[in-house]
Design an enzyme around this catalytic site. Structure first.
Site, PDB file in Angstrom:
ATOM      1  N   HIS A 294       3.410   4.536  -2.440  1.00 45.22           N
ATOM      2  CA  HIS A 294       2.811   3.387  -1.773  1.00 45.22           C
ATOM      3  C   HIS A 294       1.372   3.666  -1.348  1.00 45.22           C
ATOM      4  O   HIS A 294       0.523   2.774  -1.384  1.00 45.22           O
ATOM      5  CB  HIS A 294       3.657   3.010  -0.557  1.00 45.22           C
ATOM      6  CG  HIS A 294       3.280   1.714   0.076  1.00 45.22           C
ATOM      7  ND1 HIS A 294       3.599   0.489  -0.473  1.00 45.22           N
ATOM      8  CD2 HIS A 294       2.596   1.438   1.216  1.00 45.22           C
ATOM      9  CE1 HIS A 294       3.140  -0.468   0.303  1.00 45.22           C
ATOM     10  NE2 HIS A 294       2.526   0.071   1.328  1.00 45.22           N
TER      11      HIS A 294
ATOM     12  N   HIS B   6       5.396  -6.817   0.764  1.00 46.47           N
ATOM     13  CA  HIS B   6       6.344  -6.313   1.760  1.00 46.47           C
ATOM     14  C   HIS B   6       7.740  -6.593   1.226  1.00 46.47           C
ATOM     15  O   HIS B   6       8.560  -7.269   1.852  1.00 46.47           O
ATOM     16  CB  HIS B   6       6.106  -6.947   3.129  1.00 46.47           C
ATOM     17  CG  HIS B   6       5.896  -5.945   4.211  1.00 46.47           C
ATOM     18  ND1 HIS B   6       6.338  -6.100   5.488  1.00 46.47           N
ATOM     19  CD2 HIS B   6       5.291  -4.720   4.187  1.00 46.47           C
ATOM     20  CE1 HIS B   6       6.016  -5.046   6.216  1.00 46.47           C
ATOM     21  NE2 HIS B   6       5.374  -4.195   5.441  1.00 46.47           N
TER      22      HIS B   6
ATOM     23  N   ARG C  87      -4.818  -8.305   8.839  1.00 48.60           N
ATOM     24  CA  ARG C  87      -5.614  -7.203   9.407  1.00 48.60           C
ATOM     25  C   ARG C  87      -6.529  -6.587   8.353  1.00 48.60           C
ATOM     26  O   ARG C  87      -7.665  -6.203   8.651  1.00 48.60           O
ATOM     27  CB  ARG C  87      -4.711  -6.139  10.023  1.00 48.60           C
ATOM     28  CG  ARG C  87      -4.090  -6.544  11.333  1.00 48.60           C
ATOM     29  CD  ARG C  87      -3.519  -5.351  12.098  1.00 48.60           C
ATOM     30  NE  ARG C  87      -2.530  -4.633  11.325  1.00 48.60           N
ATOM     31  CZ  ARG C  87      -1.256  -4.995  11.177  1.00 48.60           C
ATOM     32  NH1 ARG C  87      -0.832  -6.112  11.742  1.00 48.60           N
ATOM     33  NH2 ARG C  87      -0.418  -4.259  10.468  1.00 48.60           N
ATOM     34  N   ASP C  88      -6.040  -6.467   7.115  1.00 49.30           N
ATOM     35  CA  ASP C  88      -6.888  -5.923   6.053  1.00 49.30           C
ATOM     36  C   ASP C  88      -8.176  -6.730   5.923  1.00 49.30           C
ATOM     37  O   ASP C  88      -9.242  -6.177   5.624  1.00 49.30           O
ATOM     38  CB  ASP C  88      -6.146  -5.945   4.714  1.00 49.30           C
ATOM     39  CG  ASP C  88      -5.176  -4.775   4.569  1.00 49.30           C
ATOM     40  OD1 ASP C  88      -5.333  -3.783   5.301  1.00 49.30           O
ATOM     41  OD2 ASP C  88      -4.273  -4.854   3.727  1.00 49.30           O
TER      42      ASP C  88
ATOM     43  N   GLU D  94       4.809   2.773  12.257  1.00 47.30           N
ATOM     44  CA  GLU D  94       4.078   1.647  11.664  1.00 47.30           C
ATOM     45  C   GLU D  94       4.150   0.429  12.574  1.00 47.30           C
ATOM     46  O   GLU D  94       4.233  -0.720  12.110  1.00 47.30           O
ATOM     47  CB  GLU D  94       4.608   1.343  10.259  1.00 47.30           C
ATOM     48  CG  GLU D  94       4.310   2.462   9.276  1.00 47.30           C
ATOM     49  CD  GLU D  94       4.710   2.146   7.839  1.00 47.30           C
ATOM     50  OE1 GLU D  94       5.124   1.003   7.562  1.00 47.30           O
ATOM     51  OE2 GLU D  94       4.610   3.054   6.986  1.00 47.30           O
TER      52      GLU D  94
ATOM     53  N   GLN E 192       3.006  -2.595  14.682  1.00 45.65           N
ATOM     54  CA  GLN E 192       2.019  -3.554  14.200  1.00 45.65           C
ATOM     55  C   GLN E 192       0.887  -3.805  15.194  1.00 45.65           C
ATOM     56  O   GLN E 192       0.912  -3.324  16.328  1.00 45.65           O
ATOM     57  CB  GLN E 192       2.733  -4.871  13.881  1.00 45.65           C
ATOM     58  CG  GLN E 192       3.751  -4.751  12.752  1.00 45.65           C
ATOM     59  CD  GLN E 192       3.099  -4.491  11.418  1.00 45.65           C
ATOM     60  OE1 GLN E 192       2.512  -5.393  10.817  1.00 45.65           O
ATOM     61  NE2 GLN E 192       3.185  -3.278  10.937  1.00 45.65           N
TER      62      GLN E 192
ATOM     63  N   ASP F 294      -4.770  -8.338  -7.118  1.00 51.35           N
ATOM     64  CA  ASP F 294      -3.481  -8.323  -7.812  1.00 51.35           C
ATOM     65  C   ASP F 294      -2.433  -7.593  -6.987  1.00 51.35           C
ATOM     66  O   ASP F 294      -2.744  -6.800  -6.111  1.00 51.35           O
ATOM     67  CB  ASP F 294      -3.587  -7.704  -9.210  1.00 51.35           C
ATOM     68  CG  ASP F 294      -4.122  -6.282  -9.196  1.00 51.35           C
ATOM     69  OD1 ASP F 294      -3.795  -5.522  -8.261  1.00 51.35           O
ATOM     70  OD2 ASP F 294      -4.871  -5.914 -10.114  1.00 51.35           O
TER      71      ASP F 294
ATOM     72  N   ASN G 140      -2.806  -4.144  -4.935  1.00 49.34           N
ATOM     73  CA  ASN G 140      -1.712  -3.335  -4.422  1.00 49.34           C
ATOM     74  C   ASN G 140      -0.746  -3.069  -5.566  1.00 49.34           C
ATOM     75  O   ASN G 140      -0.600  -3.896  -6.468  1.00 49.34           O
ATOM     76  CB  ASN G 140      -1.000  -4.103  -3.294  1.00 49.34           C
ATOM     77  CG  ASN G 140       0.224  -3.382  -2.772  1.00 49.34           C
ATOM     78  OD1 ASN G 140       0.146  -2.248  -2.325  1.00 49.34           O
ATOM     79  ND2 ASN G 140       1.368  -4.038  -2.832  1.00 49.34           N
TER      80      ASN G 140
END
Length: 734
Positions: free
Chosen positions: A49, A95, A116-117, A312, A314, A493, A531
């Site tokens: 990932h 996800h 957020r990205d 992780e 958030q 993509d 991704n």
């Protein structure tokens, strides 16, 4: 002195997703046995990932540059210049595994992560889209998964305050054990206000921002890099929990301190949390990083260094501050009610040092964590070439009229209104075209400029011929943008595939990337972000290869755009492009005839560009009243969708040559249906002739029914009833 109270065993290494040779590579790099915290860190950094170790070799072949590209792959999101000092920032992420385990929270945190990205780059999010794939409708979990995922997407996006303007939903048994949830976010920024993750300068403060750290999401990235089995529900603790209201506060606080000149570098805490964000910021800037975890705001007691580094949780950011701006930045974050803590400094050591409780828990070479990650050239097998299936060799199982009614009411082709009406499509007040058409369209600020967005893919094409399927996915996105009048500029993509250690699945990935690259070059449509999601399989059964393509394009004047709806009785209906009646891998062959076979339609990229450029110029000239591209279901489904959207029928009197089921339902590429006033028909046809584009007047708009050649009329109301009924009936259990 390094603290290590846990013995590293082969079983523990395997539980962290590292193969024996990868662990040996890590031992050589370290020169000693790692601590448990170091093992956790490398397992996060070296999993599929985060490291793209199976796909990196092939991703390097994709075109990523153009005069309008300001930032390509490698940052949180891609950036393109749209003129007037404005930039569009966008990316798509998956996800998938979390959403299958816990659909609401999995989808929610997928939306939160991609938002957020985008705002990490300094952009204000202005739209989101999604592409969803579920198992067969009859599967016992499908309805619950659809309900949870849709509620999660709506719950986060609506609360955060960003419109959902487009997307796609599909069903297939191959997704029974592994659904896909791909989320795309689009933001607007100033070209001189783009922020990157690369830290600069020694001794600068590293600041933790946002929500507190908990134990949710630990090993989320590792879980996303593994196959599922019958015990996938046991992975529920690795699914994060989202809070859209905290994210909204984080957005406003981040944009405010960016505007105040406080930020040197910024990175979202996404996959692998604090680990990945800290390593990337330091490594990109050729700096070391030292963190004191005693200063990390936690919401659970007695969290270990291992847990804090891999959490992780958030709505968190990591930032390197401009010297002297610490107090100002803290005041802004405190004003927004968010945590602000200086947890470390940049150093000149090129080491990643983690301290906790007065002990050193990790001391690792920072650049090698990324640079020395395994990169595989995995063996792959090309997909066998399939035969072309001529329409004359396909025996209809029902009348064309009944076939059309069946298709418009089928799970894949029915109205998705039940889905998108749960999303806020109008918030922010700039939505011009909302879900249900070829592409979403929003006004940029006060106009006149507009931005079109779409995301799409045809997985059955990609399985039958990965190269052609990859080309078609890009061409379809390019057509969708063109059909509203936009100039396509760039794509993001989301490459969703099975286990790359299986040569057949790896061959699908390699073939699709090749096709995507060829199409992007031919259409001047570069890849600026993306991704890769691999290991999408359960008990050895892989998903359909699904390389989702998200495209964006610009209109000079948002008022001059096209929609799919028939507008006025008497308008002339024109078919752009050649029709051979291609039925291989078509929806007609699958859903009407019960056959999934044959080669998919070939994509001639030069013809795609030629035909699309003509259609766009006709829209810009104001000659066209409606446009729709021909894709799934061919000409018949395109006409039906235009009729239903406009609540107007049409008489189609000049079908393409050949068997009628091929002419109506063939999925030949590079085709559009458009309408224009009778007084403009001569001008439109002459423009097509000059451009060398096949164009045929096939009928006229009018009445309350759609008549296709010699077939009996189908009332628009009957079509609409079939089209709108399936999804509500399915979700209510009828």
């Amino acid at each position: 002195m390094l603290a290590n109270a846990i013995t590293i065993t082969p079983q523990l290494v395997a539980e962290h997703g590292l193969k024996p040779d990868e662990y040996q590579r890590f031992l050589t790099l370290m020169g000693r046995e790692p601590t448990i915290t170091e093992l956790g860190i490398v397992s996060a950094m070296w999993n599929e990932h985060c490291s793209y170790k199976s796909s990196k070799k092939h991703l390097k072949t994709l075109p990523t540059k153009a005069p309008w590209v300001l930032q390509g792959p490698g940052e949180n999101a891609g950036v393109i210049d749209i003129g007037d000092g404005l930039a569009i920032v966008f990316k798509m992420e998956s996800h998938n595994h979390p959403s299958f385990i816990e659909p609401y929270q999995g989808a929610t945190t997928g939306v939160g992560g991609i938002l957020r990205d985008v705002f990490t780059m300094g952009a204000r999010p202005i739209a989101v889209l999604n592409a969803l794939r579920f198992g067969e409708p009859g599967h016992p979990r499908t309805r619950q998964l659809v309900a949870g995922v849709v509620a999660g997407i709506g719950g986060y996006g609506n609360s955060f305050g960003v419109p959902t303007v487009g997307g796609s939903v599909g069903f297939d048994a191959r997704y029974n054990g592994n659904i896909l949830v791909n989320a795309m976010a689009v933001g607007l920024a100033r070209t001189d206000g783009i922020f990157l993750a690369k830290a600069t300068g020694v001794g600068k403060a590293i600041v933790y921002l946002g929500s507190k750290t908990g134990r949710d999401g630990i090993h989320g990235a590792t879980m996303a890099s593994a196959e599922f089995d019958d015990n996938s529900a046991d992975k529920r603790p690795t699914v994060q929990v989202g809070d859209p209201f905290a994210e909204k506060l984080l957005l406003e606080a981040c944009l405010e301190i960016m505007a105040k000149g406080c930020v040197d570098a910024i990175q979202d805490m996404g996959a692998a949390g604090l680990t990945c964000s800290a390593v990337e910021m330091g490594a990109k800037g050729d700096l070391g990083v030292e963190l004191d975890l005693d200063k990390v705001p936690c919401r659970e007691e007695r969290m270990t260094a291992y847990e804090m580094m891999l959490s992780e949780s958030q709505e968190r950011m990591l930032m390197v501050l401009t010297p002297g701006k610490e107090a100002e930045a803290e005041a802004i974050f405190r004003k927004w009610g968010l945590d602000f803590a200086i947890i470390g400094r940049t150093t000149d050591t090129l080491r990643f040092v983690i301290k906790h409780g007065g002990q050193v828990m990790a001391d690792m070479p920072i650049k090698e964590l990324g640079d020395e990650a395994p990169e595989y050239d995995r063996p792959w097998a090309p997909s066998p070439k399939l035969p072309v299936i001529a329409a004359s060799h396909v025996k209809p199982t029902m009348s064309d009229r009944d076939a059309l009614l069946k298709l418009v009411g089928s799970p894949d082709q029915c109205s998705k209104r039940w889905v998108y009406e749960q999303y806020d499509t109008l918030i922010l007040g700039n939505s011009v075209v909302t879900p249900g058409g070829d592409a979403g369209l929003i006004r940029i600020e006060d106009g006149p400029k507009g931005l079109a967005m779409t995301c799409d893919v045809t997985p059955r094409y990609c399985e039958a011929d990965p190269v052609e399927g990859g080309k078609q996915a890009v061409a379809e996105a390019w057509r969708n943008l063109t059909a509203v009048g936009a100039t396509p500029l760039a794509i993001t993509d989301n490459l969703n595939f099975g286990n790359p250690e299986r040569p057949h699945a790896m061959g699908q990935l390699v073939g699709c990337i090749r096709g995507i690259g060829e199409a992007c070059v031919a259409l001047d449509f570069p890849v600026v972000s993306g991704n890769v999601s691999l290991y999408n399989e359960t008990n050895g059964q892989g998903i359909l290869p699904t390389p989702t393509i998200g495209g964006v394009g610009v209109l000079p004047d948002v008022a001059v755009h096209a929609t799919v709806a028939f507008k006025a009785a008497g308008d002339v209906v024109v078919l752009i492009g050649d029709t051979s009646g291609w039925l291989g891998q078509s929806i007609y062959l699958r859903d009407v005839c019960g056959r999934s076979e044959g080669a998919p339609p070939p994509v001639d990229l030069a013809i795609e560009r030629r035909n699309g450029d003509l259609v766009r110029s006709l829209i810009r000239s104001g000659l066209i009243s409606a446009v729709h591209d021909c894709s799934d279901g061919g000409l018949a489904l395109a006409l039906a969708e235009m009729a239903m959207a406009g609540k107007l029928g049409a008489a189609i009197t000049a079908l393409p040559e050949g068997p009628t089921h091929g002419a109506l339902f063939g999925e030949d590429q590079a085709r559009y249906v458009l309408t224009c006033a009778p007084s403009q028909a001569t001008v439109v046809m002459e423009a097509a002739r000059k451009a060398g584009v096949p164009a045929t007047i096939i009928g006229a708009v009018g009445g309350e029914a759609l008549t296709l050649g010699a077939q009996g009329p189908i009332s628009v109301q009957e079509l609409s009833t079939a089209h709108e009924s399936w999804f509500p009936a399915f979700m209510s259990g009828r």
